[in-house]
Every structure is written in C-alpha cells, then in structure tokens.
Design a protein around this motif. Structure first.
Motif, PDB file in Angstrom:
ATOM      1  N   ASN A 232       0.851  -1.149   0.274  1.00  0.00           N
ATOM      2  CA  ASN A 232      -0.026   0.004   0.385  1.00  0.00           C
ATOM      3  C   ASN A 232       1.118   1.246   0.071  1.00  0.00           C
ATOM      4  OD1 ASN A 232      -2.906   1.115   0.051  1.00  0.00           O
ATOM      5  ND2 ASN A 232      -2.774   1.485   2.354  1.00  0.00           N
ATOM      6  N   VAL A 233       1.935   1.170   0.118  1.00  0.00           N
ATOM      7  CA  VAL A 233       2.579   2.459   0.798  1.00  0.00           C
ATOM      8  C   VAL A 233       3.706   2.707  -0.426  1.00  0.00           C
ATOM      9  CG1 VAL A 233       5.076   3.126   1.886  1.00  0.00           C
ATOM     10  CG2 VAL A 233       3.096   1.544   3.356  1.00  0.00           C
ATOM     11  N   LEU A 234       3.682   1.940  -1.496  1.00  0.00           N
ATOM     12  CA  LEU A 234       4.443   1.290  -2.816  1.00  0.00           C
ATOM     13  C   LEU A 234       3.355   2.288  -3.698  1.00  0.00           C
ATOM     14  CD1 LEU A 234       6.598  -1.572  -3.898  1.00  0.00           C
ATOM     15  CD2 LEU A 234       7.459   0.913  -3.389  1.00  0.00           C
ATOM     16  N   TYR A 235       1.729   1.790  -3.415  1.00  0.00           N
ATOM     17  CA  TYR A 235       0.731   1.914  -4.543  1.00  0.00           C
ATOM     18  C   TYR A 235       0.553   3.494  -4.148  1.00  0.00           C
ATOM     19  CZ  TYR A 235      -3.966   2.887  -5.768  1.00  0.00           C
ATOM     20  OH  TYR A 235      -5.080   3.682  -5.715  1.00  0.00           O
ATOM     21  N   HIS A 236       0.924   4.054  -2.960  1.00  0.00           N
ATOM     22  CA  HIS A 236       0.280   5.652  -2.640  1.00  0.00           C
ATOM     23  C   HIS A 236       1.673   6.458  -2.952  1.00  0.00           C
ATOM     24  CE1 HIS A 236      -3.585   5.061  -1.109  1.00  0.00           C
ATOM     25  NE2 HIS A 236      -3.245   4.206  -0.486  1.00  0.00           N
ATOM     26  N   LEU A 237       2.471   5.585  -3.274  1.00  0.00           N
ATOM     27  CA  LEU A 237       4.155   6.607  -3.528  1.00  0.00           C
ATOM     28  C   LEU A 237       3.805   6.836  -5.179  1.00  0.00           C
ATOM     29  CD1 LEU A 237       6.964   8.175  -3.488  1.00  0.00           C
ATOM     30  CD2 LEU A 237       7.935   5.428  -3.169  1.00  0.00           C
ATOM     31  N   ARG A 238       3.632   6.049  -6.089  1.00  0.00           N
ATOM     32  CA  ARG A 238       3.173   5.579  -7.733  1.00  0.00           C
ATOM     33  C   ARG A 238       2.135   6.997  -7.141  1.00  0.00           C
ATOM     34  NH1 ARG A 238       5.213   4.089 -12.393  1.00  0.00           N
ATOM     35  NH2 ARG A 238       3.132   5.100 -13.520  1.00  0.00           N
ATOM     36  N   ARG A 239       1.163   7.450  -6.919  1.00  0.00           N
ATOM     37  CA  ARG A 239       0.310   8.254  -7.028  1.00  0.00           C
ATOM     38  C   ARG A 239       0.744   9.310  -6.785  1.00  0.00           C
ATOM     39  NH1 ARG A 239      -3.061   5.853 -10.331  1.00  0.00           N
ATOM     40  NH2 ARG A 239      -4.853   4.488  -9.732  1.00  0.00           N
ATOM     41  N   ALA A 240       1.058   9.504  -5.975  1.00  0.00           N
ATOM     42  CA  ALA A 240       1.952  10.935  -5.545  1.00  0.00           C
ATOM     43  C   ALA A 240       2.810  10.957  -6.601  1.00  0.00           C
ATOM     44  CB  ALA A 240       2.553  10.657  -3.616  1.00  0.00           C
TER      45      ALA A 240
ATOM     46  N   TYR B 105      10.116   4.059 -10.959  1.00  0.00           N
ATOM     47  CA  TYR B 105       9.216   2.770 -10.669  1.00  0.00           C
ATOM     48  C   TYR B 105       8.125   4.846 -10.197  1.00  0.00           C
ATOM     49  CZ  TYR B 105       5.594   1.828  -7.648  1.00  0.00           C
ATOM     50  OH  TYR B 105       3.854   0.933  -6.575  1.00  0.00           O
ATOM     51  N   VAL B 106       7.877   5.902  -9.976  1.00  0.00           N
ATOM     52  CA  VAL B 106       7.280   6.544  -9.821  1.00  0.00           C
ATOM     53  C   VAL B 106       7.267   7.257 -10.741  1.00  0.00           C
ATOM     54  CG1 VAL B 106       7.326   6.876  -6.904  1.00  0.00           C
ATOM     55  CG2 VAL B 106       8.414   8.578  -8.406  1.00  0.00           C
ATOM     56  N   CYS B 107       8.094   7.503 -11.588  1.00  0.00           N
ATOM     57  CA  CYS B 107       7.875   8.067 -12.970  1.00  0.00           C
ATOM     58  C   CYS B 107       6.654   7.129 -13.524  1.00  0.00           C
ATOM     59  CB  CYS B 107       9.090   8.416 -13.674  1.00  0.00           C
ATOM     60  SG  CYS B 107       8.933   9.506 -15.246  1.00  0.00           S
ATOM     61  N   PRO B 108       5.482   8.202 -14.139  1.00  0.00           N
ATOM     62  CA  PRO B 108       4.791   7.456 -15.307  1.00  0.00           C
ATOM     63  C   PRO B 108       5.035   7.330 -17.000  1.00  0.00           C
ATOM     64  CG  PRO B 108       4.297   9.214 -14.672  1.00  0.00           C
ATOM     65  CD  PRO B 108       5.314   9.368 -13.994  1.00  0.00           C
ATOM     66  N   PHE B 109       5.736   7.735 -16.611  1.00  0.00           N
ATOM     67  CA  PHE B 109       6.627   8.135 -18.587  1.00  0.00           C
ATOM     68  C   PHE B 109       8.194   7.585 -18.970  1.00  0.00           C
ATOM     69  CE2 PHE B 109       4.502  12.324 -17.341  1.00  0.00           C
ATOM     70  CZ  PHE B 109       3.745  11.878 -18.026  1.00  0.00           C
ATOM     71  N   LYS B 110       8.308   7.429 -19.925  1.00  0.00           N
ATOM     72  CA  LYS B 110       9.585   6.949 -20.470  1.00  0.00           C
ATOM     73  C   LYS B 110      11.125   7.349 -19.878  1.00  0.00           C
ATOM     74  CE  LYS B 110       7.867   3.927 -23.668  1.00  0.00           C
ATOM     75  NZ  LYS B 110       7.810   3.321 -25.036  1.00  0.00           N
ATOM     76  N   THR B 111      11.443   7.860 -18.517  1.00  0.00           N
ATOM     77  CA  THR B 111      12.882   8.093 -18.662  1.00  0.00           C
ATOM     78  C   THR B 111      14.156   8.047 -18.553  1.00  0.00           C
ATOM     79  OG1 THR B 111      13.016  10.144 -16.438  1.00  0.00           O
ATOM     80  CG2 THR B 111      12.675   8.053 -16.316  1.00  0.00           C
ATOM     81  N   THR B 112      15.088   8.175 -18.168  1.00  0.00           N
ATOM     82  CA  THR B 112      16.489   7.968 -18.405  1.00  0.00           C
ATOM     83  C   THR B 112      17.224   8.097 -17.326  1.00  0.00           C
ATOM     84  OG1 THR B 112      17.098   9.713 -19.144  1.00  0.00           O
ATOM     85  CG2 THR B 112      16.579   8.215 -20.935  1.00  0.00           C
ATOM     86  N   PHE B 113      18.102   7.743 -17.131  1.00  0.00           N
ATOM     87  CA  PHE B 113      19.188   8.164 -15.602  1.00  0.00           C
ATOM     88  C   PHE B 113      19.123   9.123 -15.690  1.00  0.00           C
ATOM     89  CE2 PHE B 113      23.784   8.431 -13.410  1.00  0.00           C
ATOM     90  CZ  PHE B 113      22.882   7.304 -12.494  1.00  0.00           C
ATOM     91  N   LYS B 114      19.733   9.680 -16.627  1.00  0.00           N
ATOM     92  CA  LYS B 114      19.732  10.618 -17.263  1.00  0.00           C
ATOM     93  C   LYS B 114      18.945  12.258 -15.815  1.00  0.00           C
ATOM     94  CE  LYS B 114      21.844  15.255 -19.786  1.00  0.00           C
ATOM     95  NZ  LYS B 114      22.292  15.266 -20.351  1.00  0.00           N
ATOM     96  N   GLU B 115      17.570  11.745 -16.321  1.00  0.00           N
ATOM     97  CA  GLU B 115      16.386  12.844 -15.865  1.00  0.00           C
ATOM     98  C   GLU B 115      16.302  12.944 -14.468  1.00  0.00           C
ATOM     99  OE1 GLU B 115      14.365  13.191 -20.545  1.00  0.00           O
ATOM    100  OE2 GLU B 115      13.743  11.778 -19.064  1.00  0.00           O
TER     101      GLU B 115
END
Length: 285
Positions: free
Chosen positions: A97-105, A180-190
């Motif tokens: 549940n902690v992971l779920y709400h962290l993703r939502r945040a 994990y929390v980024c809903p977009f395709k991202t990179t290490f640099k970002e």
C-alpha cells in the motif's frame, strides 16, 4: 551566482505548487500503517538466510534511527500471531500500500492521468514481494562481505568502505524509486539529479535532526513513552519531503525536455507540459 539563487527560488515555488508537503504527510500515514507488516515480511525473508532484521537495517539506518523504530520491530515479531499464509498475505497488501500511494504521489507531481487502480495494485504487490526477497539476499551478501572486509583490512578501513558503499547503494535505491514513480519513459540522466538531492537532503536532515534532539529539545520529557513514535513520524515526514522534493526536482530540471505529446509508458500522449520560470504550466506549443 544570482542566476543560481533565482533557479533555487523557482524550484521552491514549483515544489510548493506541487503540494509536496501535503503529499509527504499522506505518505507518512501510509508508511506508519505499513511499517510493522513490512518489517514482519523482511524479517521472515531474512530468516531464510539466518540473518536478523536489526543487522540488515543497520546497512541504511544509524543506531539512533534504529532505536526510534524499535517499537515497530518488537510489534513485527508478534504480528503473525500464528496466522500463517493469511497473515503473510495481509502483511504483503499493507506493505504494498505504501508503494501504491508513492506511485500516485509521483503521478500527481508529473501531471499524469493514472491508469486503473486494479492494475497498479497488482503491480505493487508483485514489486513489493520481489523487493523484499531481493533485499534479504542483498543484506545477507552485504553483511558477509562487510565482515570479511573488516577482518582483512581492519575496522577503520571497513568503516570507510562501508560509508562509501552506503551512499552508492542509497543513490541507486532512490534512482530505482524515481524510475518507479515516473509514469513516463525516462532515463538515468533525467532522474539522477533528483535522486542525488534526495540522498544528500535525507543524510543532512537526519544528522541535523538527531543533533537537535540531543542538544536542544526536551521531547522525551514532554511526550514521555510516545516520544520515540513522535520522533519517528517527524523524521519520516522529513525524509518523505526529501524524496518528493527530488521527484519534483527531476520534473523541474527536465521541464524543457518534456513536452505535450510525449508518449508515456502506456503509449498515451498526455505528456508533461513545459513549465515557465515561475513554475506554472506553460501553454502548448
């Protein structure tokens, strides 16, 4: 130098706009609910390798921080209560549940329209299960190597190596959280800048926090037996602020690269808008 301080002011305004303080408070609530079940599951996984939770926790937590959550460790030993599979399943759900709400945040900070709740719930359960066993294996290997290094190089050299390893491991862990929390395709640099910010902020604020508690406060006189719980909540809130601040910094620094129409991990085209210097949403185009 003036430009540097201007950018800091812009970031503070941007972070305030994202309501990171409110989100951090919400995450503290779910962290408290999931703390005992998480420790229970980690302890169960560590027992497969003959390791103890306190030894594994010392990899990331100082002795002072470990003392603050000692009440949770004691409660975790009684958590199962002979419930077997049912107790483990309930514990896994509470921990995830902690992971779920962290993703939502994270989705709120990234201005993302979330996917269906059921899909994310199932994903967080799987991720939490994998993460717990991965941590147990990592802790067992790390503690074994640590003991070997100290026996060969001595305690002083071992502490230096352990200190360096702590920052590297913490940074990589926060990078994984940011992915994990980024809903977009991202990179290490970002995500690297925000991850570094989180690690440094959490390390400094923890040191300052305990220094203040030891020299300038009277929490234990005021709050008595619940002082440890109160201090643990306060420290958790500060760390969550650092984590969400790092996520916000990733969005802020990558604002010029994220534009409307950039596809996210679900193939949609509701990408992050660009942000102007005041931190507000810019127009399309």
């Amino acid at each position: 130098m003036g430009k540097f301080f201007t950018r800091i002011k812009e970031f503070i305004n941007f972070s305030s706009m994202k309501k990171t303080s409110t989100l951090a408070g919400a995450l503290v609530y779910f962290t408290v609910l999931g703390a005992v079940p998480t420790i229970f599951l980690i302890s169960a996984a560590l027992s497969l390798f003959g390791a103890e939770f306190n030894d594994a926790a010392r990899i990331f937590l100082s002795e002072k921080a470990l003392n603050l959550i000692s009440f949770a460790s004691v409660a975790a030993k009684k958590y199962g209560g002979g419930g077997g599979i049912i107790a483990a399943a309930v514990a896994l759900y509470s921990a995830a549940n902690v992971l779920y709400h962290l993703r939502r945040a994270g989705e709120m900070i990234y201005n993302f329209k979330p996917a269906k709740s059921f899909v994310l719930r199932a994903l967080t359960l799987l991720i939490m299960l994998i993460a717990i066993f991965a941590f147990a294996v990592f802790a067992f290997v790390y503690l074994t190597v640590q003991n070997y290094i100290q026996s060969v190089l001595g305690t002083a050299a071992g502490k230096i190596i352990n200190g360096a390893a702590f920052f590297i491991i913490s940074f990589l862990f926060v990078v994984a959280v940011n992915f994990y929390v980024c809903p977009f395709k991202t990179t290490f640099k970002e995500v690297a800048v925000g991850s570094a910010y989180t690690v440094i902020f959490s390390f400094v604020i923890t040191k300052v926090f305990f220094f203040y508690i030891e020299h300038f406060s009277n929490y234990y006189e005021v709050y008595g037996k619940i002082a440890s719980a109160f201090l643990a909540l306060t420290l958790t809130y500060l760390v969550m602020k650092g984590l969400l601040g790092g996520i916000s910094l990733n969005v802020f620094t990558a604002g010029r690269r994220f534009r409307y129409g950039r596809k996210n991990s679900h193939g949609r085209k509701d990408g992050i808008p660009a942000f102007n210097k005041s931190g507000s949403r810019a127009e399309k185009g």
